[in-house]
Design a protein around this motif. Structure first.
Motif, PDB file in Angstrom:
ATOM      1  N   GLY A   1      31.675  45.237  33.992  1.00  0.00           N
ATOM      2  CA  GLY A   1      32.115  46.344  34.830  1.00  0.00           C
ATOM      3  C   GLY A   1      33.556  46.688  34.503  1.00  0.00           C
ATOM      4  N   PRO A   2      34.126  47.636  35.224  1.00  0.00           N
ATOM      5  CA  PRO A   2      35.526  48.001  34.971  1.00  0.00           C
ATOM      6  C   PRO A   2      36.449  46.856  35.360  1.00  0.00           C
ATOM      7  CG  PRO A   2      34.688  49.110  36.933  1.00  0.00           C
ATOM      8  CD  PRO A   2      33.526  48.383  36.331  1.00  0.00           C
ATOM      9  N   PRO A   3      37.641  46.795  34.729  1.00  0.00           N
ATOM     10  CA  PRO A   3      38.583  45.712  35.066  1.00  0.00           C
ATOM     11  C   PRO A   3      38.939  45.756  36.552  1.00  0.00           C
ATOM     12  CG  PRO A   3      39.394  47.027  33.209  1.00  0.00           C
ATOM     13  CD  PRO A   3      38.191  47.735  33.740  1.00  0.00           C
ATOM     14  N   ASP A   4      39.089  44.597  37.134  1.00  0.00           N
ATOM     15  CA  ASP A   4      39.497  44.493  38.532  1.00  0.00           C
ATOM     16  C   ASP A   4      41.019  44.660  38.596  1.00  0.00           C
ATOM     17  OD1 ASP A   4      38.766  43.469  41.370  1.00  0.00           O
ATOM     18  OD2 ASP A   4      40.478  42.255  40.753  1.00  0.00           O
ATOM     19  N   THR A   5      41.454  45.748  39.206  1.00  0.00           N
ATOM     20  CA  THR A   5      42.891  46.057  39.136  1.00  0.00           C
ATOM     21  C   THR A   5      43.739  45.053  39.921  1.00  0.00           C
ATOM     22  OG1 THR A   5      42.549  47.668  40.903  1.00  0.00           O
ATOM     23  CG2 THR A   5      42.653  48.531  38.666  1.00  0.00           C
ATOM     24  N   ALA A   6      43.197  44.501  41.004  1.00  0.00           N
ATOM     25  CA  ALA A   6      43.969  43.513  41.777  1.00  0.00           C
ATOM     26  C   ALA A   6      44.216  42.268  40.930  1.00  0.00           C
ATOM     27  CB  ALA A   6      43.227  43.146  43.055  1.00  0.00           C
ATOM     28  N   SER A   7      43.194  41.899  40.154  1.00  0.00           N
ATOM     29  CA  SER A   7      43.303  40.728  39.298  1.00  0.00           C
ATOM     30  C   SER A   7      44.333  40.961  38.174  1.00  0.00           C
ATOM     31  CB  SER A   7      41.902  40.448  38.734  1.00  0.00           C
ATOM     32  OG  SER A   7      41.917  39.366  37.893  1.00  0.00           O
ATOM     33  N   LEU A   8      44.303  42.159  37.583  1.00  0.00           N
ATOM     34  CA  LEU A   8      45.287  42.496  36.545  1.00  0.00           C
ATOM     35  C   LEU A   8      46.702  42.495  37.129  1.00  0.00           C
ATOM     36  CD1 LEU A   8      43.574  45.513  34.681  1.00  0.00           C
ATOM     37  CD2 LEU A   8      43.717  43.114  33.933  1.00  0.00           C
ATOM     38  N   ARG A   9      46.835  43.068  38.309  1.00  0.00           N
ATOM     39  CA  ARG A   9      48.159  43.142  38.922  1.00  0.00           C
ATOM     40  C   ARG A   9      48.712  41.745  39.198  1.00  0.00           C
ATOM     41  NH1 ARG A   9      47.433  45.375  43.900  1.00  0.00           N
ATOM     42  NH2 ARG A   9      46.229  46.971  42.815  1.00  0.00           N
ATOM     43  N   ALA A  10      47.872  40.861  39.715  1.00  0.00           N
ATOM     44  CA  ALA A  10      48.309  39.494  40.003  1.00  0.00           C
ATOM     45  C   ALA A  10      48.740  38.785  38.714  1.00  0.00           C
ATOM     46  CB  ALA A  10      47.185  38.722  40.685  1.00  0.00           C
ATOM     47  N   ALA A  11      47.950  38.946  37.652  1.00  0.00           N
ATOM     48  CA  ALA A  11      48.271  38.280  36.385  1.00  0.00           C
ATOM     49  C   ALA A  11      49.591  38.785  35.821  1.00  0.00           C
ATOM     50  CB  ALA A  11      47.148  38.505  35.374  1.00  0.00           C
ATOM     51  N   ARG A  12      49.813  40.105  35.911  1.00  0.00           N
ATOM     52  CA  ARG A  12      51.064  40.689  35.388  1.00  0.00           C
ATOM     53  C   ARG A  12      52.265  40.290  36.234  1.00  0.00           C
ATOM     54  NH1 ARG A  12      47.758  46.155  34.403  1.00  0.00           N
ATOM     55  NH2 ARG A  12      47.161  45.782  32.234  1.00  0.00           N
ATOM     56  N   HIS A  13      52.010  39.980  37.481  1.00  0.00           N
ATOM     57  CA  HIS A  13      53.073  39.465  38.340  1.00  0.00           C
ATOM     58  C   HIS A  13      53.360  37.995  37.981  1.00  0.00           C
ATOM     59  CE1 HIS A  13      55.397  38.779  41.980  1.00  0.00           C
ATOM     60  NE2 HIS A  13      54.672  37.696  42.181  1.00  0.00           N
ATOM     61  N   ASN A  14      52.284  37.222  37.843  1.00  0.00           N
ATOM     62  CA  ASN A  14      52.435  35.785  37.589  1.00  0.00           C
ATOM     63  C   ASN A  14      53.127  35.473  36.262  1.00  0.00           C
ATOM     64  OD1 ASN A  14      51.097  35.183  39.961  1.00  0.00           O
ATOM     65  ND2 ASN A  14      49.087  34.991  38.977  1.00  0.00           N
ATOM     66  N   ILE A  15      52.907  36.308  35.249  1.00  0.00           N
ATOM     67  CA  ILE A  15      53.453  35.975  33.925  1.00  0.00           C
ATOM     68  C   ILE A  15      54.978  35.885  33.972  1.00  0.00           C
ATOM     69  CG2 ILE A  15      53.679  38.330  32.999  1.00  0.00           C
ATOM     70  CD1 ILE A  15      52.775  37.187  30.286  1.00  0.00           C
ATOM     71  N   ARG A  16      55.592  36.588  34.913  1.00  0.00           N
ATOM     72  CA  ARG A  16      57.053  36.621  34.937  1.00  0.00           C
ATOM     73  C   ARG A  16      57.658  35.258  35.235  1.00  0.00           C
ATOM     74  NH1 ARG A  16      58.623  41.854  38.273  1.00  0.00           N
ATOM     75  NH2 ARG A  16      60.622  41.291  37.348  1.00  0.00           N
ATOM     76  N   TYR A  17      57.051  34.505  36.160  1.00  0.00           N
ATOM     77  CA  TYR A  17      57.647  33.180  36.430  1.00  0.00           C
ATOM     78  C   TYR A  17      57.318  32.186  35.319  1.00  0.00           C
ATOM     79  CZ  TYR A  17      53.763  30.295  38.316  1.00  0.00           C
ATOM     80  OH  TYR A  17      52.625  29.541  38.477  1.00  0.00           O
TER      81      TYR A  17
ATOM     82  N   LEU B   1      57.154  33.053  32.143  1.00  0.00           N
ATOM     83  CA  LEU B   1      58.078  33.389  31.063  1.00  0.00           C
ATOM     84  C   LEU B   1      59.459  32.802  31.355  1.00  0.00           C
ATOM     85  CD1 LEU B   1      57.507  35.023  28.489  1.00  0.00           C
ATOM     86  CD2 LEU B   1      58.640  36.976  29.567  1.00  0.00           C
ATOM     87  N   ALA B   2      59.856  32.844  32.618  1.00  0.00           N
ATOM     88  CA  ALA B   2      61.139  32.255  33.001  1.00  0.00           C
ATOM     89  C   ALA B   2      61.120  30.736  32.779  1.00  0.00           C
ATOM     90  CB  ALA B   2      61.450  32.577  34.462  1.00  0.00           C
ATOM     91  N   TYR B   3      59.966  30.115  33.044  1.00  0.00           N
ATOM     92  CA  TYR B   3      59.850  28.660  32.840  1.00  0.00           C
ATOM     93  C   TYR B   3      59.949  28.329  31.344  1.00  0.00           C
ATOM     94  CZ  TYR B   3      58.017  23.893  33.483  1.00  0.00           C
ATOM     95  OH  TYR B   3      57.842  22.533  33.503  1.00  0.00           O
ATOM     96  N   ILE B   4      59.258  29.121  30.513  1.00  0.00           N
ATOM     97  CA  ILE B   4      59.346  28.923  29.056  1.00  0.00           C
ATOM     98  C   ILE B   4      60.791  29.094  28.598  1.00  0.00           C
ATOM     99  CG2 ILE B   4      58.685  29.911  26.814  1.00  0.00           C
ATOM    100  CD1 ILE B   4      55.968  30.647  28.132  1.00  0.00           C
ATOM    101  N   GLY B   5      61.459  30.112  29.112  1.00  0.00           N
ATOM    102  CA  GLY B   5      62.849  30.349  28.739  1.00  0.00           C
ATOM    103  C   GLY B   5      63.737  29.178  29.134  1.00  0.00           C
ATOM    104  N   TRP B   6      63.492  28.645  30.330  1.00  0.00           N
ATOM    105  CA  TRP B   6      64.286  27.504  30.799  1.00  0.00           C
ATOM    106  C   TRP B   6      64.071  26.294  29.889  1.00  0.00           C
ATOM    107  CZ3 TRP B   6      62.798  22.701  32.856  1.00  0.00           C
ATOM    108  CH2 TRP B   6      63.846  21.952  33.415  1.00  0.00           C
ATOM    109  N   LEU B   7      62.804  26.028  29.529  1.00  0.00           N
ATOM    110  CA  LEU B   7      62.512  24.918  28.614  1.00  0.00           C
ATOM    111  C   LEU B   7      63.174  25.162  27.255  1.00  0.00           C
ATOM    112  CD1 LEU B   7      58.690  24.456  29.382  1.00  0.00           C
ATOM    113  CD2 LEU B   7      60.496  22.807  29.941  1.00  0.00           C
ATOM    114  N   ALA B   8      63.049  26.394  26.755  1.00  0.00           N
ATOM    115  CA  ALA B   8      63.570  26.720  25.421  1.00  0.00           C
ATOM    116  C   ALA B   8      65.093  26.628  25.374  1.00  0.00           C
ATOM    117  CB  ALA B   8      63.107  28.116  25.001  1.00  0.00           C
ATOM    118  N   ARG B   9      65.758  26.897  26.499  1.00  0.00           N
ATOM    119  CA  ARG B   9      67.217  26.787  26.526  1.00  0.00           C
ATOM    120  C   ARG B   9      67.675  25.335  26.588  1.00  0.00           C
ATOM    121  NH1 ARG B   9      66.588  31.373  29.516  1.00  0.00           N
ATOM    122  NH2 ARG B   9      66.476  30.234  31.468  1.00  0.00           N
ATOM    123  N   SER B  10      66.816  24.444  27.148  1.00  0.00           N
ATOM    124  CA  SER B  10      67.277  23.062  27.307  1.00  0.00           C
ATOM    125  C   SER B  10      66.781  22.124  26.201  1.00  0.00           C
ATOM    126  CB  SER B  10      66.881  22.520  28.692  1.00  0.00           C
ATOM    127  OG  SER B  10      65.625  22.974  29.094  1.00  0.00           O
TER     128      SER B  10
END
Lengths: 230, 230
Positions: free
Chosen positions: A131-147, A149-158
């Protein structure tokens, strides 16, 4: 020769492909439409999930984490090649913790929903969950990736690499999942410079090239996807 | 001395407790209300999940599968004691596959929802996700357990233990998850005789006794829970 039952944009399959490429182990790649739940496939892996690695003389090896342990334990040990799982206990714990962070947590919160909604569902019938993509699910995933990415950045800096001094399964897991999301154009790279620089290093490894050269019918990659200087 | 951050009815914590008891390794058990997301706990395990094993000189070990690998790799090797993970590749694949079947799949489909809805949610505030049990979730879990029980029965009829000739992590994982569900009275034992007989064998091991003697305030166990002849 090994056979890997997989999907091109499945991040867990990509993780296994990166490990095999880092160790220079050949494997035949076979696309498995796991959502069709073929009887022959369910005999190989009753859980019905990909990836599954087929090797001679042992039962089929299911799942990213179990395949990674299997390859580590059976690869020919070459003096010039460092393992992707360290020898000491503490290092093993940290590498496994981060590999699981990406293969389980990031997959549940980001890459799994994005790839399922935007790619796999196109091929599924309604009964299979299409069926068509579930927009709530896409929105949640695009929100979640930000933290994440910040965690990866923190690891990569240390650290030099995500789990410590050396490239490990942790880097390959993180990069595999990001590569699937990046193909779809959903990684906000401008949000974390250290994460971007770390990803550019992994992306420029020879093991990554086959992933970057792959294009799916009907779903073109984001413009910068294969660009090493993105 | 090891410390295990856990919850008494968490099936993943019970799996680790069984492994430790089989190897006769002492550990201090500390209840962690992981849903409160204490800052000190998130420093130990940023994923915010239990169980977490604390040992000297290495980072905290998070998650049932990673803890199991850690114990296997660091336990004192005693001549009289068989390992819970076989030596040969094929055996390792099968044990890990089944341990993951229970720790991941059974947990997602059965034991996780049942314990969360019926036990953890009692202690949570509304912001933490508390409230009355979700009946749809309970119904789904009680439906799903039936095919898992049939799968256990099928394995138990074709092998001595679930993954082969010997007791392994697979048996401990399956029994740990079943024990949490059995405490709540939600295992339909009359549906599969082979599964019941196999569980009776695991349940009668000395490593199981501490689990059977445990009673939670306000949630009495099912009448047959501690009965070895149920």
């Amino acid at each position: 020769m090994l056979t890997l039952l997989q999907q091109p944009l499945c991040p867990l399959s990509r993780f296994v492909r990166l490990i095999l490429a880092e160790y220079d182990i050949d494997a035949r790649l076979v696309e498995e439409r796991f959502w069709e739940r073929r009887e022959e496939f369910l005999i190989l892996n009753p859980a019905g999930t990909i990836p599954v690695l087929i090797a001679d003389g042992i039962p089929p090896v299911p799942g990213a984490a179990i395949i990674a342990e299997f390859i580590e334990e059976t690869r020919p040990v070459d003096e010039g090649v460092n393992g992707l799982l360290p020898m000491e206990s503490g290092g093993r714990v940290e590498v496994r913790r981060l590999a699981s962070w990406f293969n389980d947590k990031f997959h549940a919160e980001v890459s799994g929903p994005l790839v399922t909604e935007r790619v796999f569902k196109r091929h599924m019938t309604l009964e299979q969950g299409g069926g068509p993509p579930d927009t709530a699910s896409l929105r949640a995933a695009r929100h979640n990736i930000r933290y994440h990415l910040a965690y990866i950045g923190w690891l990569a800096r240390s650290r030099n690499w995500l789990a410590g001094d050396r490239l490990s399964l942790a880097d390959l897991a993180a990069a595999a999942h990001l590569s699937s999301v990046d193909y779809l154009g959903d990684v906000p790279w401008n949000e974390d410079e250290a994460a971007r620089v770390w990803y550019a290093r992994v992306k420029s490894r020879p093991s990554f090239r086959p992933l970057l050269n792959e294009t799916l019918a009907g779903i073109p990659p984001a413009k910068h996807y294969a660009d090493l200087d993105f």
